[in-house]
Design a protein around this motif. Structure first.
Motif, PDB file in Angstrom:
ATOM      1  N   TYR A 207      27.576  30.491  43.965  1.00  0.00           N
ATOM      2  CA  TYR A 207      27.886  30.144  42.653  1.00  0.00           C
ATOM      3  C   TYR A 207      28.748  30.925  41.617  1.00  0.00           C
ATOM      4  CZ  TYR A 207      24.420  26.697  44.188  1.00  0.00           C
ATOM      5  OH  TYR A 207      23.757  25.590  44.876  1.00  0.00           O
ATOM      6  N   VAL A 208      29.821  31.627  42.225  1.00  0.00           N
ATOM      7  CA  VAL A 208      30.698  32.278  41.382  1.00  0.00           C
ATOM      8  C   VAL A 208      31.880  31.900  41.277  1.00  0.00           C
ATOM      9  CG1 VAL A 208      31.422  34.892  41.285  1.00  0.00           C
ATOM     10  CG2 VAL A 208      29.246  34.465  42.136  1.00  0.00           C
ATOM     11  N   PHE A 209      32.613  31.432  41.914  1.00  0.00           N
ATOM     12  CA  PHE A 209      33.972  30.930  42.072  1.00  0.00           C
ATOM     13  C   PHE A 209      34.222  30.139  40.842  1.00  0.00           C
ATOM     14  CE2 PHE A 209      34.732  33.390  45.422  1.00  0.00           C
ATOM     15  CZ  PHE A 209      36.165  33.159  45.897  1.00  0.00           C
ATOM     16  N   THR A 210      33.074  29.310  40.302  1.00  0.00           N
ATOM     17  CA  THR A 210      33.569  28.388  39.306  1.00  0.00           C
ATOM     18  C   THR A 210      34.014  29.115  38.245  1.00  0.00           C
ATOM     19  OG1 THR A 210      31.595  26.889  40.095  1.00  0.00           O
ATOM     20  CG2 THR A 210      32.355  26.388  37.666  1.00  0.00           C
ATOM     21  N   TYR A 211      33.606  30.296  38.012  1.00  0.00           N
ATOM     22  CA  TYR A 211      34.066  30.971  36.869  1.00  0.00           C
ATOM     23  C   TYR A 211      35.135  32.078  37.088  1.00  0.00           C
ATOM     24  CZ  TYR A 211      29.340  29.342  36.101  1.00  0.00           C
ATOM     25  OH  TYR A 211      28.309  28.447  35.964  1.00  0.00           O
ATOM     26  N   ILE A 212      35.703  32.187  38.140  1.00  0.00           N
ATOM     27  CA  ILE A 212      36.782  33.040  38.640  1.00  0.00           C
ATOM     28  C   ILE A 212      38.122  32.619  37.757  1.00  0.00           C
ATOM     29  CG2 ILE A 212      38.001  34.285  40.264  1.00  0.00           C
ATOM     30  CD1 ILE A 212      35.593  34.252  41.921  1.00  0.00           C
ATOM     31  N   TYR A 213      38.759  33.393  37.487  1.00  0.00           N
ATOM     32  CA  TYR A 213      40.075  33.093  36.465  1.00  0.00           C
ATOM     33  C   TYR A 213      41.346  33.503  37.432  1.00  0.00           C
ATOM     34  CZ  TYR A 213      39.957  38.206  35.229  1.00  0.00           C
ATOM     35  OH  TYR A 213      39.851  39.360  35.405  1.00  0.00           O
ATOM     36  N   ASN A 214      40.898  34.366  38.585  1.00  0.00           N
ATOM     37  CA  ASN A 214      41.990  34.793  39.447  1.00  0.00           C
ATOM     38  C   ASN A 214      41.751  34.850  40.764  1.00  0.00           C
ATOM     39  OD1 ASN A 214      39.909  36.714  39.216  1.00  0.00           O
ATOM     40  ND2 ASN A 214      41.112  38.376  39.406  1.00  0.00           N
ATOM     41  N   ILE A 215      41.404  33.287  41.193  1.00  0.00           N
ATOM     42  CA  ILE A 215      41.028  33.111  42.357  1.00  0.00           C
ATOM     43  C   ILE A 215      41.935  33.536  43.676  1.00  0.00           C
ATOM     44  CG2 ILE A 215      40.691  30.984  44.213  1.00  0.00           C
ATOM     45  CD1 ILE A 215      39.370  29.623  42.017  1.00  0.00           C
ATOM     46  N   SER A 216      43.206  33.397  43.265  1.00  0.00           N
ATOM     47  CA  SER A 216      44.217  33.593  44.311  1.00  0.00           C
ATOM     48  C   SER A 216      44.367  35.348  44.670  1.00  0.00           C
ATOM     49  CB  SER A 216      45.649  33.288  43.604  1.00  0.00           C
ATOM     50  OG  SER A 216      46.651  33.651  44.617  1.00  0.00           O
ATOM     51  N   GLU A 217      44.160  36.084  43.472  1.00  0.00           N
ATOM     52  CA  GLU A 217      44.038  37.448  43.624  1.00  0.00           C
ATOM     53  C   GLU A 217      42.677  37.999  44.472  1.00  0.00           C
ATOM     54  OE1 GLU A 217      44.869  36.043  41.099  1.00  0.00           O
ATOM     55  OE2 GLU A 217      46.631  36.818  40.209  1.00  0.00           O
ATOM     56  N   ILE A 218      41.594  37.260  44.304  1.00  0.00           N
ATOM     57  CA  ILE A 218      40.388  37.323  44.911  1.00  0.00           C
ATOM     58  C   ILE A 218      40.458  36.965  46.250  1.00  0.00           C
ATOM     59  CG2 ILE A 218      37.896  36.783  44.942  1.00  0.00           C
ATOM     60  CD1 ILE A 218      38.515  38.662  42.638  1.00  0.00           C
ATOM     61  N   LEU A 219      40.844  35.856  46.508  1.00  0.00           N
ATOM     62  CA  LEU A 219      41.030  35.521  48.121  1.00  0.00           C
ATOM     63  C   LEU A 219      41.893  36.394  48.927  1.00  0.00           C
ATOM     64  CD1 LEU A 219      40.769  31.502  47.820  1.00  0.00           C
ATOM     65  CD2 LEU A 219      39.133  33.149  48.539  1.00  0.00           C
ATOM     66  N   SER A 220      42.944  36.937  48.401  1.00  0.00           N
ATOM     67  CA  SER A 220      43.993  37.913  48.727  1.00  0.00           C
ATOM     68  C   SER A 220      43.061  39.140  49.272  1.00  0.00           C
ATOM     69  CB  SER A 220      44.993  38.153  47.995  1.00  0.00           C
ATOM     70  OG  SER A 220      45.809  37.006  47.954  1.00  0.00           O
ATOM     71  N   ILE A 221      42.505  39.704  48.161  1.00  0.00           N
ATOM     72  CA  ILE A 221      41.532  40.850  48.297  1.00  0.00           C
ATOM     73  C   ILE A 221      40.458  40.582  49.455  1.00  0.00           C
ATOM     74  CG2 ILE A 221      39.982  42.590  47.134  1.00  0.00           C
ATOM     75  CD1 ILE A 221      41.144  41.708  44.601  1.00  0.00           C
TER      76      ILE A 221
END
Length: 245
Positions: A150-164
């Motif tokens: 229940y965190v990804f709803t609030y992430i403003y940089n999904i692309s960067e997070i999935l790359s990390i």
């Protein structure tokens, strides 16, 4: 006011306006997200760093631990996790999952931006970092499992997070995420839901957009389950680049 003109999930400049509340959909990956500007991102960070309208609830601690472990068990049945494998809880909150994994002798660390929740978690003797995840937070190929509930709803940089995630996961590592549902969910039936968008909701997911995002970022979907409360995805890191159309 300057908005970023690329998709939060795939970084493509293919956004279409959905409504006057600032929602937009990406023609490439189909993610529905809020228009991102510096003021919104700053407000979002403030909300989750200082627990504004987001706080620890002692009364539901045991229930939340049990609920979070329910999702983890789905992953453990698929992957046969060893007690030697390292697990990252991304957005660990006050430590509901950390608590039960520690009791069961798993090797787990949390990362949580809220100082208040971090202190609660530390008092419970959890291993946890009080910061936002960036590319230098952890060494490459460290974790076997990354969990984010229940965190990804609030992430403003999904692309960067999935790359990390891809960088810090071991080869053939797994990601488990649970997100609030975009279609047919309880929250979308609430009269005040779209007012909440202005306060912190960054992304709205359909199952297809989730599949697309993980494919784009080089993960293979192992499990996808949905109910009125949300959608669960378990995805495996791939060593070969796959093409997305």
């Amino acid at each position: 006011m300057v908005y970023q003109n690329f998709c939060n999930g795939c970084k493509k400049k293919s956004l279409i306006k959905v409504n006057s509340n600032g929602l937009q959909i990406c023609k490439n990956c189909l993610l529905v997200s809020r228009k991102m500007d510096k003021e919104f991102i700053r407000s979002l960070k403030k909300t989750f760093s200082f627990n504004i309208e987001y706080s620890f609830s002692p009364s539901n601690y045991k229930a939340r631990s049990k609920k979070n472990f329910f999702f983890f068990e789905k992953l453990s049945k698929i992957t046969n996790i060893s007690r030697k494998d390292e697990i990252l809880d991304f957005g660990s909150g006050y430590g509901a999952l950390l608590e039960i994994l520690n009791r069961k002798k798993y090797k787990v660390i949390g990362i949580e931006p809220s100082n208040k929740n971090y202190k609660i978690s530390k008092k419970l003797n959890h291993k946890v970092l009080n910061k936002y995840l960036n590319s230098n937070t952890f060494k490459p190929n460290r974790f076997k499992i990354i969990v984010s509930l229940y965190v990804f709803t609030y992430i403003y940089n999904i692309s960067e997070i999935l790359s990390i995630f891809n960088k810090i996961l071991k080869n053939n590592g797994y990601v488990l995420i649970r997100v609030h549902r975009y279609k047919f969910s309880n929250s979308y039936r609430q009269h005040s839901h779209f007012e909440l968008i202005k306060k912190g909701v960054a992304n709205h997911f359909s199952n297809q957009s989730l599949k697309n995002l993980f494919t784009i970022h080089n993960f293979s979907i192992v499990l996808l389950e949905s109910n009125i409360d949300g959608t669960t995805i378990i995805a495996k890191k791939l060593n070969k680049k796959i093409n997305y159309k």
